[in-house]
Design an enzyme around this catalytic site. Structure first.
Site, short mmCIF file in Angstrom:
data_model
loop_
_atom_site.label_atom_id
_atom_site.label_comp_id
_atom_site.label_asym_id
_atom_site.label_seq_id
_atom_site.Cartn_x
_atom_site.Cartn_y
_atom_site.Cartn_z
N HIS A 306 0.85 -1.19 0.00
CA HIS A 306 0.00 0.00 0.00
C HIS A 306 0.88 1.24 0.00
O HIS A 306 1.92 1.24 0.65
CB HIS A 306 -0.92 0.01 1.24
N ASP A 363 -7.83 -5.58 0.09
CA ASP A 363 -8.32 -6.47 -0.96
C ASP A 363 -7.90 -7.93 -0.76
O ASP A 363 -8.36 -8.80 -1.48
CB ASP A 363 -7.78 -6.00 -2.33
N1 CMC Z 1 4.04 -7.87 -4.84
C1 CMC Z 1 5.36 -7.86 -5.12
N2 CMC Z 1 6.12 -6.75 -5.09
C2 CMC Z 1 5.52 -5.59 -4.74
C3 CMC Z 1 4.14 -5.53 -4.44
C4 CMC Z 1 3.41 -6.73 -4.50
N3 CMC Z 1 2.10 -6.73 -4.20
N4 CMC Z 1 3.81 -4.26 -4.15
C5 CMC Z 1 4.93 -3.54 -4.28
N5 CMC Z 1 5.97 -4.35 -4.63
C6 CMC Z 1 7.38 -3.95 -4.79
C7 CMC Z 1 7.61 -3.24 -6.09
O1 CMC Z 1 7.98 -4.14 -7.12
C8 CMC Z 1 8.73 -2.30 -5.72
O2 CMC Z 1 9.93 -3.06 -5.65
P1 CMC Z 1 11.35 -2.39 -6.06
O3 CMC Z 1 11.58 -1.32 -5.05
O4 CMC Z 1 12.33 -3.52 -5.97
O5 CMC Z 1 11.19 -1.88 -7.46
C9 CMC Z 1 8.41 -1.89 -4.27
O6 CMC Z 1 7.65 -3.00 -3.75
C10 CMC Z 1 7.58 -0.61 -4.17
O7 CMC Z 1 6.42 -0.76 -5.00
P2 CMC Z 1 5.69 0.43 -5.71
O8 CMC Z 1 4.81 -0.11 -6.78
O9 CMC Z 1 6.70 1.47 -6.09
O10 CMC Z 1 4.84 1.00 -4.48
P3 CMC Z 1 3.59 1.97 -4.56
O11 CMC Z 1 3.43 2.57 -3.24
O12 CMC Z 1 3.71 2.85 -5.75
O13 CMC Z 1 2.38 0.94 -4.89
C11 CMC Z 1 0.62 -0.58 -4.71
C12 CMC Z 1 1.43 0.52 -4.01
C13 CMC Z 1 -0.62 -0.89 -3.86
C14 CMC Z 1 0.15 -0.11 -6.08
C15 CMC Z 1 1.51 -1.86 -4.84
O14 CMC Z 1 1.91 -2.30 -3.56
C16 CMC Z 1 0.80 -2.98 -5.60
O15 CMC Z 1 0.83 -3.01 -6.83
N6 CMC Z 1 0.14 -3.93 -4.85
C17 CMC Z 1 -0.63 -4.97 -5.52
C18 CMC Z 1 -1.96 -4.42 -5.97
C19 CMC Z 1 -2.91 -4.20 -4.84
O16 CMC Z 1 -3.08 -5.05 -3.97
N7 CMC Z 1 -3.60 -3.04 -4.86
C20 CMC Z 1 -4.60 -2.68 -3.87
C21 CMC Z 1 -4.16 -1.54 -3.00
S1 CMC Z 1 -5.18 -1.31 -1.53
C22 CMC Z 1 -6.76 -0.94 -2.10
C23 CMC Z 1 -6.84 0.21 -3.02
O17 CMC Z 1 -6.19 1.23 -2.85
O18 CMC Z 1 -7.62 0.11 -3.96
#
Ligand code: CMC
Length: 428
Positions: A306, A363
């Site tokens: 998140h 989720d």
């Molecule tokens: N599985 C594997 N790796 C992950 C995940 C995951 N679920 N989430 C983040 N990472 C890694 C990502 O690859 C990155 O790694 P590195 O630093 O080596 O490149 C690091 O963690 C930071 O990720 P980010 O995408 O830059 O982080 P963010 O804050 O921009 O994204 C997020 C947050 C929710 C989009 C992301 O964690 C994600 O894609 N999660 C899976 C989708 C998900 O469950 N979304 C629902 C969010 S909660 C409800 C809502 O808001 O709707």
């Protein structure tokens, strides 16, 4: 006197006013930055950018705190109802009994859709994703109510707000019925909000359907937990679109589309599909976690991570417990729940997830509940939209009440070609 910070650029020093919120978050007000220095700020993903001051929702991502209008999510989840929470978010206070009666009654009498909506749904392909159908139908509400679209007219806003909350469950259920050719049901206004939604989804003209109180309670809880989450992607969309002074329906329709994406609300559908794929392909939870970590694989562990929560997501904690309770009460044994628990246990001990502070989010377990009560996976995000609706509305209303409201219009740093002469087609 307001505190200021100093910013030095070359030999110019300017004062930036410092703001402090009621829970101690601090911000630098850069609204005069470009006018005074010619510079803008760069913040891809807006991770450091406050777009507004708001009194609706408070999150402390480090401590795993979520409050609506000052009330802890744990209290609201255990002691309130979705419509009461909707009132709280939109109007700012918990309703008195008579306020709640009036609000509930007004929502109840607006649940029906204009008959011509049936033609709108019939024109969509059977396999239309419900989020696309919901967004189209919510946008179409503006065509049916042209006399109540002015965001500056409080009476028109009130009626649009009540219509929106009343009709979204009907719209979502019609999207579902259309997908497999069942007749659309009329709402039953004698039923409570969630029970009526279940009736619209699962009843048909040939068979009685009595909503199970266990299921009603579980859905009501899930709606409360999804009801607001400050300036997330879809809420920011509703505000940005709404800032053009467009009507509420158009802004909410845009929010539904933003929510649909798999990095946002669409993750709940992706989680259940991920769990089903692990089961069907005979993969172990450990093998999938390794895939989600690998840079050579685009899979993520859906339902994990998140932008704001870096310790735990309090909604996930509540949902995990509800999941165990609901499945036990319904007597459902879920292989998907077992896989989810295995994934969680492995990921929470794994350095990759620990270092990046990735925890289960809202989720991760919600889909297991939706699945256990017979909701098809492509409807999960529509349920999220019904839940998030009062939050979107509250944020839209708050924005319009702000005397300093401006149209949302970010800047950019242009990195394209410099001016160059046009070359006629026959000389290229
Ligand atoms: N599985 C594997 N790796 C992950 C995940 C995951 N679920 N989430 C983040 N990472 C890694 C990502 O690859 C990155 O790694 P590195 O630093 O080596 O490149 C690091 O963690 C930071 O990720 P980010 O995408 O830059 O982080 P963010 O804050 O921009 O994204 C997020 C947050 C929710 C989009 C992301 O964690 C994600 O894609 N999660 C899976 C989708 C998900 O469950 N979304 C629902 C969010 S909660 C409800 C809502 O808001 O709707």
């Amino acid at each position: 006197m307001a505190k200021t910070a100093q910013l030095r650029i070359g030999d110019q020093t300017i004062e930036l006013p410092m703001l402090e919120g009621t829970e101690g978050e601090r911000a630098l007000d850069i609204s005069r930055l470009r006018a005074e220095t010619g510079y803008i700020t760069m913040d891809p993903g807006y991770a450091n950018t406050g777009s507004c001051q708001s009194s609706i929702c408070f999150i402390n991502g480090e401590q795993g705190i979520l409050r609506y209008r000052g009330y802890d999510i744990e209290d609201l989840a255990s002691r309130s109802s979705f419509l009461e929470v909707s009132f709280l978010l939109i109007y700012g206070t918990l309703p008195t009994p008579s306020q709640l009666d009036y609000f509930t009654h007004s929502i109840r009498i607006h649940t029906m859709l204009h008959e011509d909506f049936k033609a709108l749904f019939s024109s969509l392909p059977k396999d239309a994703h419900p989020m696309a159908a919901c967004s189209a139908a919510v946008g179409a509400l503006a065509t049916f109510y042209p006399d109540s679209l002015d965001p500056r007219n409080s009476r028109q806003v009130e009626i649009s707000v009540h219509r929106m909350i009343a009709k979204l469950p009907t719209i979502a259920a019609y999207a579902y019925k259309h997908s497999f050719g069942q007749p659309f049901m009329f709402p039953r206004n004698s039923l409570e909000y969630v029970a009526n939604f279940l009736h619209l989804m699962f009843a048909n003209p040939c068979e009685e359907y009595e909503p199970d109180p266990v299921v009603v309670k579980a859905i009501d809880l899930l709606l409360i937990l999804h009801a607001d989450h400050e300036q997330n992607c879809s809420t920011s969309t509703v505000r940005l679109v709404g800032s053009s002074m467009v009507n509420l329906f158009a802004a909410i329709s845009a929010g539904i589309n933003a929510l649909w994406g798999p990095r946002h609300g669409g993750a709940n559908q992706e989680v259940i599909e991920m769990l089903a794929a692990i089961r069907d392909e005979g993969m172990t939870a450990r093998q999938f976690v390794e895939r989600a970590k690998s840079k050579d694989d685009t899979s993520r562990l859906m339902g994990f991570g998140h932008r704001v929560y870096k310790n735990h997501d309090p909604r996930a904690t509540i949902i995990k417990k509800a999941c165990d309770d609901v499945l036990a009460k319904l007597g459902v044994h879920s292989k998907l729940l077992e896989i989810a628990k295995d994934l969680e246990e492995i990921a929470l001990k794994d350095d990759y997830f620990v270092e990046r502070k990735l925890y289960p989010n809202v989720d991760f377990y919600s889909g297991v509940i939706y699945n256990a009560i017979g909701t098809p996976a492509n409807m999960f995000t529509a349920l999220f939209a019904i839940g998030r609706l009062p939050g979107w509305i509250a944020q839209w209303v708050e924005m319009h009440g702000d005397p300093d409201m401006k149209i949302g219009r970010p800047r950019q740093v242009y990195v394209g070609e410099n001016a160059r002469p046009f070359v006629p087609l026959d000389q290229r």
